[in-house]
Design a protein around this motif. Structure first.
Motif, PDB file in Angstrom:
ATOM      1  N   MET A 204       0.828  -1.199   0.000  1.00 42.36           N
ATOM      2  CA  MET A 204       0.000   0.000   0.000  1.00 42.36           C
ATOM      3  C   MET A 204       0.871   1.261   0.000  1.00 42.36           C
ATOM      4  O   MET A 204       0.523   2.262  -0.640  1.00 42.36           O
ATOM      5  N   VAL A 205       1.998   1.204   0.687  1.00 41.73           N
ATOM      6  CA  VAL A 205       2.909   2.359   0.717  1.00 41.73           C
ATOM      7  C   VAL A 205       3.359   2.704  -0.714  1.00 41.73           C
ATOM      8  O   VAL A 205       3.350   3.870  -1.116  1.00 41.73           O
ATOM      9  N   TYR A 206       3.715   1.684  -1.490  1.00 43.05           N
ATOM     10  CA  TYR A 206       4.171   1.944  -2.870  1.00 43.05           C
ATOM     11  C   TYR A 206       3.029   2.465  -3.742  1.00 43.05           C
ATOM     12  O   TYR A 206       3.224   3.311  -4.607  1.00 43.05           O
TER      13      TYR A 206
ATOM     14  N   GLU B  51      -8.700   1.363  -5.110  1.00 42.80           N
ATOM     15  CA  GLU B  51      -9.507   2.436  -5.717  1.00 42.80           C
ATOM     16  C   GLU B  51      -9.273   3.738  -4.980  1.00 42.80           C
ATOM     17  O   GLU B  51      -9.185   3.733  -3.750  1.00 42.80           O
ATOM     18  N   TRP B  52      -9.193   4.804  -5.718  1.00 47.47           N
ATOM     19  CA  TRP B  52      -9.093   6.115  -5.066  1.00 47.47           C
ATOM     20  C   TRP B  52      -9.629   7.193  -5.992  1.00 47.47           C
ATOM     21  O   TRP B  52      -9.856   6.955  -7.174  1.00 47.47           O
TER      22      TRP B  52
ATOM     23  N   ILE C 272      -7.168   5.642  -0.430  1.00 47.57           N
ATOM     24  CA  ILE C 272      -6.979   4.446  -1.264  1.00 47.57           C
ATOM     25  C   ILE C 272      -7.554   3.242  -0.530  1.00 47.57           C
ATOM     26  O   ILE C 272      -7.100   2.898   0.564  1.00 47.57           O
ATOM     27  N   LYS C 273      -8.546   2.656  -1.136  1.00 50.90           N
ATOM     28  CA  LYS C 273      -9.197   1.488  -0.515  1.00 50.90           C
ATOM     29  C   LYS C 273      -8.663   0.228  -1.152  1.00 50.90           C
ATOM     30  O   LYS C 273      -8.601   0.101  -2.369  1.00 50.90           O
TER      31      LYS C 273
ATOM     32  N   SER D 121      -7.110  -3.049   3.762  1.00 51.34           N
ATOM     33  CA  SER D 121      -6.445  -1.912   4.400  1.00 51.34           C
ATOM     34  C   SER D 121      -6.848  -0.623   3.697  1.00 51.34           C
ATOM     35  O   SER D 121      -7.531  -0.626   2.673  1.00 51.34           O
ATOM     36  N   LEU D 122      -6.391   0.465   4.270  1.00 54.87           N
ATOM     37  CA  LEU D 122      -6.775   1.764   3.779  1.00 54.87           C
ATOM     38  C   LEU D 122      -5.560   2.679   3.868  1.00 54.87           C
ATOM     39  O   LEU D 122      -4.730   2.524   4.762  1.00 54.87           O
ATOM     40  N   CYS D 123      -5.450   3.591   2.944  1.00 55.52           N
ATOM     41  CA  CYS D 123      -4.392   4.581   3.075  1.00 55.52           C
ATOM     42  C   CYS D 123      -4.990   5.944   2.790  1.00 55.52           C
ATOM     43  O   CYS D 123      -5.687   6.127   1.796  1.00 55.52           O
TER      44      CYS D 123
END
Ligand code: PIF
Length: 388
Positions: free
Chosen positions: A83-85, A181-182, A207-208, A217-219
């Motif tokens: 997710m970080v990338y 998705e975002w 970002i889902k 997770s979520l960002c």
């Protein structure tokens, strides 16, 4: 599936300069805006001098410049690091806009297409203008590691000194069985009428991440509004949380420079923007990647559909520095488009895009035919509308 990349392969030496510098703008934007107060600006034909020699389809392609982040994400097992990338990729899409407040992209003609085949970067990208009023651009980008697609529509809000561009639509990414998705943040062009124009992005990208098993997770990445004096300009901060809402990673940086993981001083750089070409100020503030987008190599010509942006005459003339010629061609092309629209209306026909179709949720997705048709029978054997 392998795509023959005749005339556009890794060995190609790409241009490092545009053929011409940007001319000084002599447009009175105020008089245009004043006479169109309250009007939807996407319905006003703007002078070509306000444009840069790229269009919104190519602008969408610029968002994948830092696609190596997606390759890294695909090869990262840990879902939170992955997710970080992906967050870094979402932020990197804004980097090129930093030097681009000077002009607007061309509004593509309905049915105009754009392909970008980059074996060196491992992706093939296509885009099409799927609606004229309102303008909607759809794109689809594929590599062995990911599929990335979106359709974008903008709403403009003119505030006097500045203009806000509020994008609508969802950006989607698939990495094997995982879905992300975002949506985009708001962009604002300051000093639209006088002084030095500059661009700011603010809001939140959320970002889902979901799999067939449900949300994982979520960002959240926040693009901060700059405080007066330009302090904290372009700053972003974010965090990755697990399905219980626990913070796993934190991120910070600047959308025009770099993104870091962790907390200073022991943070790790995840992404850094490429250095700008020399003299970029004279050349529309284009990055090296942007310079390459509208290049028409000899070997590529016979392979492209006639609707490809690289054949659009007004944009080509602007790129070559012929403003008067570009303006003349822009007007001619717009007349042709109005004529086609009239014929469709009279016959009660709605335009259907060639390479995209509507999904159940009303978004635009690739119909999967472009690269097969390009190979066999080849676009030179197919009929295309005459757009210009
Ligand atoms: C024309 O497009 P322009 C108009 O749509 C016109 O209505 C149409 O005639 P028709 C013409 O055929 C079109 O060519 C107008 C508008 C386009 C966008 C959306 O190219 C992206 O002349 C905006 O432009 C992103 O432009 C902006 O809409 C990022 O391209 C910066 O609304 C705008 C832009 C506002 C000006 C900003 C100035 C910044 C320096 O008869 O078919 O209706």
């Amino acid at each position: 599936k392998e795509i023959s990349s005749n005339g556009n392969n890794c060995a190609v030496k790409r241009r490092e300069r545009l053929p011409s510098t940007r001319m000084n703008e002599s447009v009175n934007l105020w008089s245009i805006l004043r006479s169109n107060i309250g009007k939807d600006l996407s319905k006003v034909a703007m002078p070509v001098q306000l444009n840069e020699p790229l269009n919104t389809l190519q602008r969408l392609c610029e968002e994948v410049e830092y696609c190596h982040l997606l390759d890294t994400a695909a090869n990262t097992h840990d879902p939170h690091m992955r997710m970080v990338y992906i967050a870094a990729f979402a932020v990197s899409a804004y980097a090129c806009s930093f030097t681009r407040a000077g002009g607007k992209p061309f509004n593509p003609i309905l049915g105009e297409t754009y392909e970008c085949l980059r074996p060196d970067k491992g992706f093939h990208f296509i885009a099409e203008q799927v609606s004229h009023h309102p303008p909607v651009s759809a794109c689809h980008c594929e590599s062995k590691n990911y599929t990335f697609w979106q359709d974008v529509r903008w709403k403009n809000k003119f505030w006097g000194k500045s203009m806000e561009i509020v994008p609508m639509g969802v950006t989607r990414l698939e990495l094997f069985a995982d879905r992300y998705e975002w949506s985009k943040v708001t962009s604002c062009i300051h000093n639209i009428l006088s002084g030095q124009r500059w661009i700011e992005h603010y809001g939140e990208i959320s970002i889902k991440h979901s799999t067939t098993m449900g949300d994982v997770s979520l960002c959240k990445v926040t693009f901060l509004k700059s405080r007066s004096g330009g302090l904290n300009a372009n700053e972003v901060e974010g965090m990755v949380t697990d399905s219980n809402g626990r913070v796993i990673h934190s991120l910070f940086g600047k959308w025009n420079e770099a993104l870091y993981l962790g907390k200073p001083p022991s943070a790790t750089c995840i992404w850094r923007a490429n250095p700008m070409p020399e003299d970029h100020e004279q050349y529309y503030g284009f990055t090296q990647f942007a310079i390459e987008l509208n290049e028409l190599e000899e070997g590529l010509k016979p392979l492209l559909p006639l609707t490809d942006t690289r054949f659009r005459p007004d944009q080509r003339l602007l790129e070559e520095g012929d403003i008067a010629g570009a303006e003349e061609q822009k007007e001619r092309t717009e007349v042709l488009q109005r004529e086609r629209r009239r014929v469709l209306q009279e016959n009660n026909i709605t335009h259907s895009p060639r390479f995209f179709k509507r999904a159940e949720d009303d978004s635009w997705v690739s119909n999967g035919t472009y690269w097969d048709l390009r190979k066999d029978p080849g676009f030179s054997k197919l009929e295309f509308p005459v757009l210009w």
